[in-house]
Motif scaffolding. Structure first.
Motif, PDB file in Angstrom:
ATOM      1  N   ALA A   1      15.794 -32.715  35.412  1.00 49.44           N
ATOM      2  CA  ALA A   1      15.006 -33.828  34.546  1.00 49.44           C
ATOM      3  C   ALA A   1      14.457 -33.336  33.237  1.00 49.44           C
ATOM      4  O   ALA A   1      14.438 -34.045  32.169  1.00 49.44           O
ATOM      5  CB  ALA A   1      13.764 -34.554  35.287  1.00 49.44           C
ATOM      6  N   ARG A   2      13.846 -32.290  33.226  1.00 51.92           N
ATOM      7  CA  ARG A   2      13.228 -31.640  32.072  1.00 51.92           C
ATOM      8  C   ARG A   2      14.449 -31.219  30.934  1.00 51.92           C
ATOM      9  O   ARG A   2      14.256 -31.423  29.943  1.00 51.92           O
ATOM     10  CB  ARG A   2      12.212 -30.291  32.444  1.00 51.92           C
ATOM     11  N   GLN A   3      15.319 -30.934  31.656  1.00 53.26           N
ATOM     12  CA  GLN A   3      16.548 -30.481  30.817  1.00 53.26           C
ATOM     13  C   GLN A   3      17.145 -31.824  30.080  1.00 53.26           C
ATOM     14  O   GLN A   3      17.280 -31.828  28.852  1.00 53.26           O
ATOM     15  CB  GLN A   3      17.704 -29.612  31.856  1.00 53.26           C
ATOM     16  N   ARG A   4      17.006 -32.718  30.845  1.00 52.15           N
ATOM     17  CA  ARG A   4      17.657 -34.014  30.093  1.00 52.15           C
ATOM     18  C   ARG A   4      16.892 -34.628  29.369  1.00 52.15           C
ATOM     19  O   ARG A   4      17.092 -35.371  28.097  1.00 52.15           O
ATOM     20  CB  ARG A   4      18.101 -35.232  31.200  1.00 52.15           C
ATOM     21  N   LEU A   5      15.293 -34.291  29.470  1.00 56.44           N
ATOM     22  CA  LEU A   5      14.303 -34.671  28.281  1.00 56.44           C
ATOM     23  C   LEU A   5      14.495 -33.870  26.941  1.00 56.44           C
ATOM     24  O   LEU A   5      14.658 -34.447  26.030  1.00 56.44           O
ATOM     25  CB  LEU A   5      13.006 -34.325  28.754  1.00 56.44           C
ATOM     26  N   GLY A   6      14.956 -32.715  27.124  1.00 57.15           N
ATOM     27  CA  GLY A   6      15.565 -31.934  26.128  1.00 57.15           C
ATOM     28  C   GLY A   6      16.652 -32.385  25.432  1.00 57.15           C
ATOM     29  O   GLY A   6      16.638 -32.543  24.069  1.00 57.15           O
ATOM     30  N   GLU A   7      17.691 -32.978  26.088  1.00 62.35           N
ATOM     31  CA  GLU A   7      18.774 -33.578  25.363  1.00 62.35           C
ATOM     32  C   GLU A   7      18.484 -35.004  24.730  1.00 62.35           C
ATOM     33  O   GLU A   7      19.289 -35.364  24.067  1.00 62.35           O
ATOM     34  CB  GLU A   7      19.869 -33.863  26.665  1.00 62.35           C
ATOM     35  N   THR A   8      17.536 -35.785  25.329  1.00 59.38           N
ATOM     36  CA  THR A   8      17.393 -37.050  24.683  1.00 59.38           C
ATOM     37  C   THR A   8      16.218 -37.119  23.741  1.00 59.38           C
ATOM     38  O   THR A   8      15.905 -38.357  23.392  1.00 59.38           O
ATOM     39  CB  THR A   8      17.184 -38.109  25.955  1.00 59.38           C
ATOM     40  N   GLN A   9      15.358 -35.955  23.290  1.00 59.66           N
ATOM     41  CA  GLN A   9      14.670 -36.381  22.455  1.00 59.66           C
ATOM     42  C   GLN A   9      15.018 -36.690  21.094  1.00 59.66           C
ATOM     43  O   GLN A   9      15.736 -36.016  20.579  1.00 59.66           O
ATOM     44  CB  GLN A   9      13.741 -34.874  22.475  1.00 59.66           C
ATOM     45  N   ARG A  10      14.324 -37.571  20.462  1.00 57.65           N
ATOM     46  CA  ARG A  10      14.591 -37.872  19.088  1.00 57.65           C
ATOM     47  C   ARG A  10      14.168 -36.864  18.085  1.00 57.65           C
ATOM     48  O   ARG A  10      13.367 -35.949  18.301  1.00 57.65           O
ATOM     49  CB  ARG A  10      14.200 -39.319  18.749  1.00 57.65           C
ATOM     50  N   THR A  11      14.746 -37.076  16.966  1.00 60.78           N
ATOM     51  CA  THR A  11      14.707 -36.104  15.707  1.00 60.78           C
ATOM     52  C   THR A  11      13.014 -36.193  15.320  1.00 60.78           C
ATOM     53  O   THR A  11      12.575 -35.323  14.684  1.00 60.78           O
ATOM     54  CB  THR A  11      15.621 -36.279  14.598  1.00 60.78           C
ATOM     55  N   ASP A  12      12.623 -37.343  15.472  1.00 58.81           N
ATOM     56  CA  ASP A  12      11.135 -37.419  15.062  1.00 58.81           C
ATOM     57  C   ASP A  12      10.208 -37.107  16.030  1.00 58.81           C
ATOM     58  O   ASP A  12       8.878 -37.096  15.949  1.00 58.81           O
ATOM     59  CB  ASP A  12      10.936 -38.961  14.776  1.00 58.81           C
ATOM     60  N   GLY A  13      10.596 -36.530  17.191  1.00 59.00           N
ATOM     61  CA  GLY A  13       9.720 -35.803  18.217  1.00 59.00           C
ATOM     62  C   GLY A  13       9.519 -36.615  19.498  1.00 59.00           C
ATOM     63  O   GLY A  13       9.017 -36.295  20.535  1.00 59.00           O
ATOM     64  N   GLY A  14       9.846 -37.869  19.395  1.00 63.72           N
ATOM     65  CA  GLY A  14       9.416 -39.095  20.452  1.00 63.72           C
ATOM     66  C   GLY A  14      10.683 -39.294  21.294  1.00 63.72           C
ATOM     67  O   GLY A  14      11.627 -38.926  20.977  1.00 63.72           O
ATOM     68  N   TRP A  15      10.344 -40.062  22.388  1.00 61.18           N
ATOM     69  CA  TRP A  15      11.449 -40.651  23.160  1.00 61.18           C
ATOM     70  C   TRP A  15      11.250 -42.165  23.156  1.00 61.18           C
ATOM     71  O   TRP A  15      10.251 -42.533  23.247  1.00 61.18           O
ATOM     72  CB  TRP A  15      11.309 -39.882  24.729  1.00 61.18           C
ATOM     73  N   PRO A  16      12.329 -42.885  23.385  1.00 65.59           N
ATOM     74  CA  PRO A  16      12.263 -44.302  23.142  1.00 65.59           C
ATOM     75  C   PRO A  16      12.181 -44.786  24.523  1.00 65.59           C
ATOM     76  O   PRO A  16      12.584 -44.424  25.698  1.00 65.59           O
ATOM     77  CB  PRO A  16      13.929 -44.737  22.799  1.00 65.59           C
ATOM     78  N   SER A  17      11.392 -45.955  24.535  1.00 62.04           N
ATOM     79  CA  SER A  17      10.982 -46.510  25.700  1.00 62.04           C
ATOM     80  C   SER A  17      12.016 -47.695  26.022  1.00 62.04           C
ATOM     81  O   SER A  17      12.517 -48.517  25.090  1.00 62.04           O
ATOM     82  CB  SER A  17       9.556 -47.225  25.522  1.00 62.04           C
ATOM     83  N   ASP A  18      12.275 -48.057  27.336  1.00 61.57           N
ATOM     84  CA  ASP A  18      13.146 -49.274  27.483  1.00 61.57           C
ATOM     85  C   ASP A  18      12.358 -50.567  27.232  1.00 61.57           C
ATOM     86  O   ASP A  18      12.835 -51.630  27.294  1.00 61.57           O
ATOM     87  CB  ASP A  18      13.261 -49.208  28.970  1.00 61.57           C
ATOM     88  N   ASP A  19      11.003 -50.404  27.007  1.00 60.81           N
ATOM     89  CA  ASP A  19      10.147 -51.771  26.862  1.00 60.81           C
ATOM     90  C   ASP A  19       9.937 -51.915  25.360  1.00 60.81           C
ATOM     91  O   ASP A  19       9.129 -52.664  25.182  1.00 60.81           O
ATOM     92  CB  ASP A  19       8.855 -51.547  27.715  1.00 60.81           C
ATOM     93  N   GLY A  20      10.511 -51.351  24.446  1.00 62.78           N
ATOM     94  CA  GLY A  20      10.443 -51.647  23.209  1.00 62.78           C
ATOM     95  C   GLY A  20       9.731 -50.459  22.319  1.00 62.78           C
ATOM     96  O   GLY A  20       9.195 -49.496  22.925  1.00 62.78           O
ATOM     97  N   ASP A  21       9.727 -50.473  21.012  1.00 59.51           N
ATOM     98  CA  ASP A  21       8.887 -49.505  20.218  1.00 59.51           C
ATOM     99  C   ASP A  21       7.502 -49.427  20.480  1.00 59.51           C
ATOM    100  O   ASP A  21       6.991 -48.390  20.424  1.00 59.51           O
ATOM    101  CB  ASP A  21       9.218 -49.863  18.901  1.00 59.51           C
ATOM    102  N   ALA A  22       6.909 -50.439  20.896  1.00 60.38           N
ATOM    103  CA  ALA A  22       5.456 -50.332  20.971  1.00 60.38           C
ATOM    104  C   ALA A  22       5.136 -49.378  22.146  1.00 60.38           C
ATOM    105  O   ALA A  22       3.864 -48.975  22.278  1.00 60.38           O
ATOM    106  CB  ALA A  22       4.849 -51.742  21.341  1.00 60.38           C
ATOM    107  N   PHE A  23       6.096 -49.238  23.125  1.00 59.45           N
ATOM    108  CA  PHE A  23       5.789 -48.173  24.270  1.00 59.45           C
ATOM    109  C   PHE A  23       6.461 -46.799  23.928  1.00 59.45           C
ATOM    110  O   PHE A  23       6.413 -46.036  24.698  1.00 59.45           O
ATOM    111  CB  PHE A  23       6.236 -48.846  25.651  1.00 59.45           C
ATOM    112  N   ASP A  24       6.823 -46.550  22.976  1.00 61.70           N
ATOM    113  CA  ASP A  24       7.470 -45.133  22.816  1.00 61.70           C
ATOM    114  C   ASP A  24       6.454 -44.068  22.698  1.00 61.70           C
ATOM    115  O   ASP A  24       6.571 -43.047  23.443  1.00 61.70           O
ATOM    116  CB  ASP A  24       8.160 -45.095  21.178  1.00 61.70           C
ATOM    117  N   LEU A  25       5.202 -44.355  22.208  1.00 61.79           N
ATOM    118  CA  LEU A  25       3.976 -43.247  22.310  1.00 61.79           C
ATOM    119  C   LEU A  25       3.857 -42.972  23.814  1.00 61.79           C
ATOM    120  O   LEU A  25       3.488 -41.984  24.248  1.00 61.79           O
ATOM    121  CB  LEU A  25       2.772 -43.630  21.802  1.00 61.79           C
TER     122      LEU A  25
END
Length: 274
Positions: free
Chosen positions: A239-263
């Protein structure tokens, strides 16, 4: 590999006071400012829960557990508001060990919280039991009445919930609910020393992990780590390995519930990998 500096920068640049206070606590255990905690506790109903954003004034199991997540990230789960919410959750358990949202949410609740839906019922059962187990030991220690049983202050509630989750498993170890319900269920069963049942669920999660969204992966990894599943076990590692693969270039990760939940999703990833 996760770029932790970039993740921290994302929260600092885009987060509000509560987000930054959560980050500070997750990074180094820094005490959260009183006003940040007060903002998180705001809107609590007299009975102890919090209403859902998707409508209604009745306290919601799903919304209350989300607030408990935030309070936990602030080191404030053991405060009076957190303990009151945990007591409310424990009191909402049904005789069969499960939880379900109030019927008034039937038209507005999202699929994972819809009253009368068996998939939602199992999800809310795993969710509520998880937070009662996480919060139960802390509440016992702070109250001075230590309960050595699994689940602490809510030992009986936690045990009946774990039995309901284990009883729902199919012969192959899968469960009749959402995939991410498995992360909560596996964590609950692990904390109840039901290691065989937990391991069966974790095997299925590991097999399906490549198809999980970044948000669900962060949720899974943070859930297992907070529950004490060893970091060197297979599922937390991948799971931690996949987090490394899916991190965006801005440093965050996208939420399935919309941009408001990215943080929130990014803070979950930080919790899982810090």
């Amino acid at each position: 590999m996760v770029d932790m500096d970039a993740a921290i920068g994302f929260v600092v640049a885009r987060g509000d006071q509560v987000d930054r206070a959560r980050l500070s606590y997750l990074r180094n255990g820094a005490a959260a400012p009183d006003d940040a905690i007060a903002r998180t506790e705001m809107g609590q109903a007299p009975d102890g829960g919090w209403p859902a954003q998707w409508g209604g004034e009745v306290a919601s199991i799903d919304a209350t557990c989300f607030r408990l997540t935030e309070l936990d990230d602030l080191g404030a789960l053991g405060r009076p508001a957190g303990r009151k919410a945990l007591d409310w959750l424990a009191g909402r358990q049904r005789p069969d060990g499960t939880w379900e949202e109030d019927a008034s949410y039937a038209r507005t609740a999202p699929p994972w919280a819809r009253p009368g839906d068996p998939e939602a019922r199992l999800h809310l059962t795993a969710l509520a039991a998880y937070w009662l187990i996480i919060g139960g030991g802390q509440a016992s220690a702070e109250s001075g009445h230590f309960d050595p049983r699994l689940g602490g202050s809510y030992a009986g509630v936690a045990r009946s919930a774990a039995q309901a989750i284990a009883g729902s498993l199919r012969p192959d170890g899968s469960w009749p609910s959402f995939l991410i319900t498995g992360a909560l269920g596996a964590a609950v069963l692990y904390r109840q020393d039901m290691f065989y049942e937990s391991a069966r669920m974790q095997l299925i999660l590991a097999d399906r992990l490549p198809k999980l969204s970044p948000g669900d992966t962060a949720y899974l990894a943070a859930t297992l780590r907070r529950a004490g599943v060893p970091d060197d076990d297979h599922l937390p590692q991948v799971a931690r390995q996949r987090l490394g693969e899916t991190q965006r270039t801005d440093g965050g990760w996208p939420s399935d519930d919309g941009d408001a939940f990215d943080l929130h999703t990014t803070l979950l990833a930080i919790r899982a990998t810090r």
